[in-house]
Design an enzyme around this catalytic site. Structure first.
Site, mmCIF file in Angstrom:
data_model
loop_
_atom_site.group_PDB
_atom_site.id
_atom_site.type_symbol
_atom_site.label_atom_id
_atom_site.label_comp_id
_atom_site.label_asym_id
_atom_site.label_seq_id
_atom_site.Cartn_x
_atom_site.Cartn_y
_atom_site.Cartn_z
ATOM 1 N N CYS A 150 33.380 51.040 40.739
ATOM 2 C CA CYS A 150 33.456 51.958 39.596
ATOM 3 C C CYS A 150 32.512 53.153 39.783
ATOM 4 O O CYS A 150 32.937 54.308 39.679
ATOM 5 C CB CYS A 150 33.188 51.201 38.301
ATOM 6 S SG CYS A 150 31.795 50.058 38.382
HETATM 7 N N1 LIG Z 1 33.870 45.227 35.698
HETATM 8 C C1 LIG Z 1 34.046 46.396 36.319
HETATM 9 O O1 LIG Z 1 33.879 47.487 35.737
HETATM 10 C C2 LIG Z 1 34.484 46.413 37.756
HETATM 11 C C3 LIG Z 1 34.861 47.633 38.317
HETATM 12 C C4 LIG Z 1 35.257 47.666 39.661
HETATM 13 C C5 LIG Z 1 35.254 46.510 40.403
HETATM 14 N N2 LIG Z 1 34.853 45.339 39.846
HETATM 15 C C6 LIG Z 1 34.875 44.143 40.689
HETATM 16 O O2 LIG Z 1 36.050 43.404 40.387
HETATM 17 C C7 LIG Z 1 35.804 42.004 40.493
HETATM 18 C C8 LIG Z 1 36.115 41.347 39.148
HETATM 19 O O3 LIG Z 1 35.281 41.946 38.172
HETATM 20 P P1 LIG Z 1 35.303 41.518 36.650
HETATM 21 O O4 LIG Z 1 34.448 42.498 35.930
HETATM 22 O O5 LIG Z 1 36.701 41.292 36.207
HETATM 23 O O6 LIG Z 1 34.538 40.126 36.740
HETATM 24 P P2 LIG Z 1 34.490 38.939 35.665
HETATM 25 O O7 LIG Z 1 34.748 39.505 34.304
HETATM 26 O O8 LIG Z 1 33.232 38.227 35.902
HETATM 27 O O9 LIG Z 1 35.728 38.027 36.072
HETATM 28 C C9 LIG Z 1 35.854 37.381 37.310
HETATM 29 C C10 LIG Z 1 36.803 36.207 37.169
HETATM 30 O O10 LIG Z 1 36.869 35.543 38.423
HETATM 31 C C11 LIG Z 1 37.053 34.144 38.206
HETATM 32 N N3 LIG Z 1 36.239 33.421 39.208
HETATM 33 C C12 LIG Z 1 36.702 32.774 40.292
HETATM 34 N N4 LIG Z 1 35.731 32.263 41.024
HETATM 35 C C13 LIG Z 1 34.589 32.557 40.386
HETATM 36 C C14 LIG Z 1 33.247 32.261 40.636
HETATM 37 N N5 LIG Z 1 32.849 31.563 41.710
HETATM 38 N N6 LIG Z 1 32.328 32.722 39.762
HETATM 39 C C15 LIG Z 1 32.692 33.425 38.665
HETATM 40 N N7 LIG Z 1 33.987 33.724 38.375
HETATM 41 C C16 LIG Z 1 34.918 33.291 39.230
HETATM 42 C C17 LIG Z 1 36.624 33.846 36.781
HETATM 43 O O11 LIG Z 1 37.730 33.284 36.126
HETATM 44 P P3 LIG Z 1 37.819 31.710 35.744
HETATM 45 O O12 LIG Z 1 36.454 31.294 35.281
HETATM 46 O O13 LIG Z 1 38.838 31.698 34.665
HETATM 47 O O14 LIG Z 1 38.247 31.044 36.992
HETATM 48 C C18 LIG Z 1 36.312 35.202 36.161
HETATM 49 O O15 LIG Z 1 36.978 35.404 34.912
HETATM 50 C C19 LIG Z 1 34.315 41.865 40.878
HETATM 51 O O16 LIG Z 1 34.198 41.659 42.244
HETATM 52 C C20 LIG Z 1 33.715 43.201 40.449
HETATM 53 O O17 LIG Z 1 32.584 43.555 41.207
HETATM 54 C C21 LIG Z 1 34.499 45.262 38.532
#
Ligand SMILES: NC(=O)c1ccc[n+]([C@@H]2O[C@H](COP(=O)([O-])OP(=O)(O)OC[C@H]3O[C@@H](n4cnc5c(N)ncnc54)[C@H](OP(=O)(O)O)[C@@H]3O)[C@@H](O)[C@H]2O)c1
Length: 340
Positions: A150
């Site tokens: 981001c």
């Molecule tokens: N948030 C942003 O603004 C943003 C922007 C660009 C890129 N990203 C990247 O995109 C990816 C996802 O981001 P997000 O913000 O959606 O993250 P998040 O809200 O923490 O969600 C990640 C999901 O992955 C699943 N998961 C599977 N294995 C996991 C583990 N070992 N530990 C924790 N969760 C696990 C979880 O679902 P379950 O618990 O249901 O399995 C969780 O809901 C990340 O790598 C992040 O750096 C995020």
């Protein structure tokens, strides 16, 4: 219909992807995954989809996903995504990874900044950095797309014309960026809970944020030489949005008008870049829930600094919207499909 799977669908970027894919006329959501044991109806997680979809999020085996989907979006934490990317590529799927695992070309650089071993370095040779404004032609041919971070999306788009056309002193670049709390994902952390964030504003990871090498890698490609930037991130007491203010010293031979012309020319045909008129600057409210990157440019300052302000929604142009933009380019859909 192109069949899409979202792996890690319960997180912030996964939830945004579900909403965007449901609006897309050319795709079907084939699978939404979680590690949790029970099935979760989508409308339970995203209540404004109640009565709009019967989809459920549930655990899947890799075999089930390979049968169900043509494209797999990985919305997993970094280090969790690389093994999945390798598995799905072996099965011939197109993979769009939203994590940081495939963005850096050099495994050692990844290990230094993320503090974890890279177990799939071979993938780094094949991954295409998914910033459409920079890499559209390569994205159209790619089966492994590393969706940008981001902060890098906002910072690179604010700097790219200046660096590529060498209009500024390349040693002088400063990125002062602010993010809403959703940038840190859904998992609760002491530093991001309400009491810490509300009515507060602070810098963090000063000169040590893991997005620094990603920004430098892309700008080095534009400049044709190794680049270093100063990058200071801040946490805003807001749910979403990134505002990046970038500073660079204008070269003495470059007029302010040439700076403005460079942005106008570089982004003339870009569907998701909006250039503000002279004297007007973007704000987060006007990019929330959109795939736009708004840019405002000040090139005339007495100090000869060029100041560019870029605003995006971190979860849309900074993540899930850009991932769908990449899918649209790769599968020859209109680039704006699902995103307006
Ligand atoms: N948030 C942003 O603004 C943003 C922007 C660009 C890129 N990203 C990247 O995109 C990816 C996802 O981001 P997000 O913000 O959606 O993250 P998040 O809200 O923490 O969600 C990640 C999901 O992955 C699943 N998961 C599977 N294995 C996991 C583990 N070992 N530990 C924790 N969760 C696990 C979880 O679902 P379950 O618990 O249901 O399995 C969780 O809901 C990340 O790598 C992040 O750096 C995020």
């Amino acid at each position: 219909m192109l069949r899409c799977a979202v792996v890690g669908a319960t997180g912030y970027t996964g939830m945004e992807l579900i909403k965007i894919l449901l609006r897309h006329s050319g795709v079907a959501i084939a699978a939404l995954t979680t590690r949790q044991q029970e099935s979760i109806p989508v409308h339970q997680l995203i209540p404004n989809l109640v009565c709009k979809t019967d989809l459920v999020i549930r655990p899947y085996t890799v075999q089930e996903l390979n049968q169900a989907a043509d494209v797999v979006f990985l919305c997993l934490p970094h280090t969790e995504a690389m093994e999945s990317a390798a598995q799905f590529r072996r099965a011939g799927k197109t993979v769009i990874d939203l994590s940081a695992d495939l963005r850096l070309r050099d495994a050692k650089t990844y290990e230094r900044w993320y503090g974890e071993k890279h177990t799939q370095p071979v993938l780094l040779k094949h991954a295409v950095y998914g910033l459409p404004e920079v890499n559209r032609k390569r994205i159209a041919q790619a089966d492994l797309i590393a969706n940008p971070g981001c902060y890098p999306t906002a910072a690179i788009l604010a700097l790219y014309p200046l660096v590529q056309q060498k209009l500024v002193d390349l040693e002088s670049i400063i990125i002062d960026a602010k993010s809403g709390v959703s940038g840190a994902g859904k998992k609760a952390k002491a530093s991001t809970h309400f009491c810490e964030v509300t009515e507060n504003f602070s810098a963090y990871k000063v000169n040590s944020h893991q997005h620094t090498p990603e920004i430098e890698q892309c700008l080095s490609g534009a400049a044709g030489r190794k680049m270093r930037v100063t990058f200071t991130p801040h946490l805003l007491p807001l749910e979403r949005g990134i505002l990046a203010t970038v500073y660079a010293k204008r070269k003495p031979s470059v007029s302010p008008q040439r700076i403005l012309d460079a942005f106008a020319k570089s982004y003339k045909n870009e569907p998701f870049i909006r250039l503000h008129p002279k004297g007007s600057f973007p704000s987060l409210r006007h990019v929330r829930y959109t795939n736009y990157c708004d840019l405002g440019i000040e090139a005339d300052s007495r100090s000869k600094q060029v100041i560019v302000i870029g605003a995006i929604d971190n979860l849309i142009k900074g993540a899930s919207g850009q991932a769908v933009q990449n899918m649209n380019i790769r599968f020859d859909f209109p680039e704006e499909e699902g995103l307006n």
